[in-house]
Design a protein around this motif. Structure first.
Motif, PDB file in Angstrom:
ATOM      1  N   LEU A  91       0.842  -1.210   0.000  1.00 35.18           N
ATOM      2  CA  LEU A  91       0.000   0.000   0.000  1.00 35.18           C
ATOM      3  C   LEU A  91       0.874   1.255   0.000  1.00 35.18           C
ATOM      4  O   LEU A  91       0.529   2.256  -0.635  1.00 35.18           O
ATOM      5  N   GLN A  92       2.009   1.183   0.702  1.00 32.86           N
ATOM      6  CA  GLN A  92       2.919   2.338   0.720  1.00 32.86           C
ATOM      7  C   GLN A  92       3.460   2.621  -0.682  1.00 32.86           C
ATOM      8  O   GLN A  92       3.613   3.784  -1.069  1.00 32.86           O
ATOM      9  N   ARG A  93       3.720   1.535  -1.439  1.00 30.02           N
ATOM     10  CA  ARG A  93       4.186   1.727  -2.821  1.00 30.02           C
ATOM     11  C   ARG A  93       3.165   2.527  -3.620  1.00 30.02           C
ATOM     12  O   ARG A  93       3.510   3.426  -4.384  1.00 30.02           O
ATOM     13  N   TYR A  94       1.869   2.195  -3.433  1.00 27.99           N
ATOM     14  CA  TYR A  94       0.829   2.941  -4.153  1.00 27.99           C
ATOM     15  C   TYR A  94       0.720   4.375  -3.635  1.00 27.99           C
ATOM     16  O   TYR A  94       0.472   5.304  -4.413  1.00 27.99           O
ATOM     17  N   ALA A  95       0.899   4.564  -2.325  1.00 27.63           N
ATOM     18  CA  ALA A  95       0.862   5.928  -1.774  1.00 27.63           C
ATOM     19  C   ALA A  95       2.003   6.758  -2.377  1.00 27.63           C
ATOM     20  O   ALA A  95       1.819   7.927  -2.741  1.00 27.63           O
ATOM     21  N   ASP A  96       3.177   6.139  -2.512  1.00 24.53           N
ATOM     22  CA  ASP A  96       4.320   6.843  -3.112  1.00 24.53           C
ATOM     23  C   ASP A  96       4.055   7.136  -4.588  1.00 24.53           C
ATOM     24  O   ASP A  96       4.363   8.215  -5.091  1.00 24.53           O
ATOM     25  N   GLU A  97       3.474   6.133  -5.270  1.00 22.57           N
ATOM     26  CA  GLU A  97       3.104   6.323  -6.679  1.00 22.57           C
ATOM     27  C   GLU A  97       2.129   7.491  -6.818  1.00 22.57           C
ATOM     28  O   GLU A  97       2.277   8.328  -7.702  1.00 22.57           O
ATOM     29  N   ALA A  98       1.105   7.518  -5.944  1.00 20.83           N
ATOM     30  CA  ALA A  98       0.094   8.585  -6.022  1.00 20.83           C
ATOM     31  C   ALA A  98       0.750   9.947  -5.807  1.00 20.83           C
ATOM     32  O   ALA A  98       0.408  10.921  -6.489  1.00 20.83           O
ATOM     33  N   ALA A  99       1.717   9.987  -4.884  1.00 18.14           N
ATOM     34  CA  ALA A  99       2.406  11.257  -4.620  1.00 18.14           C
ATOM     35  C   ALA A  99       3.195  11.716  -5.849  1.00 18.14           C
ATOM     36  O   ALA A  99       3.417  12.916  -6.037  1.00 18.14           O
ATOM     37  N   ARG A 100       3.570  10.743  -6.694  1.00 14.85           N
ATOM     38  CA  ARG A 100       4.287  11.090  -7.941  1.00 14.85           C
ATOM     39  C   ARG A 100       3.324  11.214  -9.113  1.00 14.85           C
ATOM     40  O   ARG A 100       3.739  11.248 -10.260  1.00 14.85           O
ATOM     41  N   ASP A 101       2.011  11.228  -8.836  1.00 11.81           N
ATOM     42  CA  ASP A 101       0.966  11.286  -9.862  1.00 11.81           C
ATOM     43  C   ASP A 101       1.018  10.046 -10.764  1.00 11.81           C
ATOM     44  O   ASP A 101       0.794  10.125 -11.962  1.00 11.81           O
ATOM     45  N   GLY A 102       1.279   8.888 -10.135  1.00 12.49           N
ATOM     46  CA  GLY A 102       1.271   7.618 -10.871  1.00 12.49           C
ATOM     47  C   GLY A 102       0.096   6.756 -10.429  1.00 12.49           C
ATOM     48  O   GLY A 102      -1.024   7.251 -10.278  1.00 12.49           O
ATOM     49  N   GLY A 103       0.352   5.454 -10.208  1.00 16.44           N
ATOM     50  CA  GLY A 103      -0.719   4.527  -9.822  1.00 16.44           C
ATOM     51  C   GLY A 103      -1.392   4.926  -8.514  1.00 16.44           C
ATOM     52  O   GLY A 103      -0.846   5.710  -7.725  1.00 16.44           O
ATOM     53  N   ARG A 104      -2.602   4.400  -8.314  1.00 25.79           N
ATOM     54  CA  ARG A 104      -3.378   4.697  -7.099  1.00 25.79           C
ATOM     55  C   ARG A 104      -4.210   3.490  -6.755  1.00 25.79           C
ATOM     56  O   ARG A 104      -4.565   2.716  -7.643  1.00 25.79           O
ATOM     57  N   ILE A 105      -4.578   3.360  -5.482  1.00 24.77           N
ATOM     58  CA  ILE A 105      -5.392   2.214  -5.071  1.00 24.77           C
ATOM     59  C   ILE A 105      -6.542   2.697  -4.174  1.00 24.77           C
ATOM     60  O   ILE A 105      -6.358   3.614  -3.370  1.00 24.77           O
ATOM     61  N   TYR A 106      -7.696   2.076  -4.353  1.00 23.92           N
ATOM     62  CA  TYR A 106      -8.899   2.461  -3.601  1.00 23.92           C
ATOM     63  C   TYR A 106      -9.526   1.219  -2.968  1.00 23.92           C
ATOM     64  O   TYR A 106      -9.472   0.132  -3.532  1.00 23.92           O
ATOM     65  N   GLY A 107     -10.157   1.416  -1.809  1.00 22.34           N
ATOM     66  CA  GLY A 107     -10.922   0.339  -1.184  1.00 22.34           C
ATOM     67  C   GLY A 107     -12.407   0.601  -1.357  1.00 22.34           C
ATOM     68  O   GLY A 107     -12.831   1.752  -1.533  1.00 22.34           O
ATOM     69  N   ILE A 108     -13.197  -0.483  -1.293  1.00 29.00           N
ATOM     70  CA  ILE A 108     -14.654  -0.357  -1.321  1.00 29.00           C
ATOM     71  C   ILE A 108     -15.193  -0.949  -0.024  1.00 29.00           C
ATOM     72  O   ILE A 108     -14.870  -2.090   0.326  1.00 29.00           O
ATOM     73  N   TRP A 109     -15.983  -0.173   0.678  1.00 35.74           N
ATOM     74  CA  TRP A 109     -16.596  -0.602   1.940  1.00 35.74           C
ATOM     75  C   TRP A 109     -18.103  -0.750   1.732  1.00 35.74           C
ATOM     76  O   TRP A 109     -18.748   0.131   1.156  1.00 35.74           O
ATOM     77  N   LEU A 110     -18.631  -1.883   2.208  1.00 33.42           N
ATOM     78  CA  LEU A 110     -20.072  -2.149   2.135  1.00 33.42           C
ATOM     79  C   LEU A 110     -20.548  -2.337   3.568  1.00 33.42           C
ATOM     80  O   LEU A 110     -20.022  -3.208   4.279  1.00 33.42           O
ATOM     81  N   ASP A 111     -21.497  -1.532   3.993  1.00 34.14           N
ATOM     82  CA  ASP A 111     -21.957  -1.569   5.391  1.00 34.14           C
ATOM     83  C   ASP A 111     -20.766  -1.538   6.360  1.00 34.14           C
ATOM     84  O   ASP A 111     -20.726  -2.291   7.344  1.00 34.14           O
ATOM     85  N   GLY A 112     -19.778  -0.721   6.054  1.00 33.83           N
ATOM     86  CA  GLY A 112     -18.630  -0.540   6.945  1.00 33.83           C
ATOM     87  C   GLY A 112     -17.554  -1.609   6.852  1.00 33.83           C
ATOM     88  O   GLY A 112     -16.525  -1.513   7.517  1.00 33.83           O
ATOM     89  N   GLU A 113     -17.775  -2.639   6.004  1.00 38.13           N
ATOM     90  CA  GLU A 113     -16.775  -3.709   5.861  1.00 38.13           C
ATOM     91  C   GLU A 113     -15.984  -3.520   4.560  1.00 38.13           C
ATOM     92  O   GLU A 113     -16.587  -3.268   3.505  1.00 38.13           O
ATOM     93  N   LEU A 114     -14.661  -3.637   4.650  1.00 34.14           N
ATOM     94  CA  LEU A 114     -13.840  -3.583   3.435  1.00 34.14           C
ATOM     95  C   LEU A 114     -14.125  -4.847   2.616  1.00 34.14           C
ATOM     96  O   LEU A 114     -13.817  -5.959   3.056  1.00 34.14           O
TER      97      LEU A 114
END
Ligand SMILES: CC(C)(COP(=O)(O)OP(=O)(O)OC[C@H]1O[C@@H](n2cnc3c(N)ncnc32)[C@H](O)[C@@H]1OP(=O)(O)O)[C@@H](O)C(=O)NCCC(=O)NCCS
Length: 184
Positions: A54-77
């Motif tokens: 996840l940190q790799r994606y956070a670093d990527e996002a900071a460089r305007d590269g890849g990004r990752i998102y979670g989906i929560w349903l009724d509060g559960e990932l």
């Protein structure tokens, strides 16, 4: 985007390293469902490895590269999406997706990917959105088609995984096609 509402009881958020514990538990619980299609679900076997990914994606996002998102349903990932690549210079981005079995069949991925495409194309000027899948992944192919994507072609044996040289189908949606479909 801190939180984007998908339905009355579902939302997507950036899947930041702070969610490593939840995400590691999600992978552990649903590995059998994800493993046939997603190599990371096999590789991420504990929380430190998951946090580093996840940190790799956070670093990527900071460089305007890849990004990752979670989906929560009724509060559960229950799943997520990512821009495996996000390349402003070449105006292309590739989307990847996953869900727990109990979250399938509700249109969550279609909604989440639609939001990602709207952001990438309308706000960031990306011209080409890609989607890659093996030919046997019927639900993934159905998603790509539901999003209005076209099959560009097949990269023969481009995805060696678990001892099999899988073909990779490449689907894409171009900005002009997206604008046409959102005007309808
Ligand atoms: C690929 C995967 C994410 C697809 O999940 P999905 O639930 O089929 O996709 P969506 O969330 O977009 O939901 C679509 C389904 O919800 C239904 N649906 C209900 N409301 C909907 C709405 N408003 N909009 C779109 N679809 C809706 C659709 O009819 C469809 O159901 P059906 O296939 O039974 O006809 C999931 O099967 C998965 O995680 N598989 C394992 C991992 C994987 O293969 N990832 C992709 C690797 S390339």
């Amino acid at each position: 985007m801190l939180t984007h509402r998908l339905t009355d009881n579902a939302e997507m958020r950036a899947l930041e390293p702070a969610y490593a514990e939840q995400f590691a538990a999600f992978i552990e619980r649903h590995r059998a469902h994800l493993a046939p299609w997603l190599p990371w679900s096999v590789a991420l076997t504990d929380e430190p490895l998951t946090r580093a990914w996840l940190q790799r994606y956070a670093d990527e996002a900071a460089r305007d590269g890849g990004r990752i998102y979670g989906i929560w349903l009724d509060g559960e990932l229950v799943g997520g999406t990512l821009f495996r690549t996000f390349d402003v210079r070449f105006s292309t981005a590739e989307i990847g997706v996953w869900l727990a079995p109990h979250a399938e069949g509700r249109g969550l991925i279609t909604r989440a990917a639609t939001r990602m495409i709207a952001w990438a194309v309308d706000e960031r000027g990306i011209n080409r959105i890609e989607w890659r899948t093996v030919p046997g992944n019927a639900r993934s192919i159905a998603c790509a088609k539901r999003l209005g994507m076209t099959l560009d072609g097949v990269l023969r044996e481009a995805f060696p995984y678990q001892g099999v040289k899988h073909d990779a189908q490449v689907y894409s949606l171009l900005a002009a096609e997206w604008r046409d479909s959102s005007r309808r």
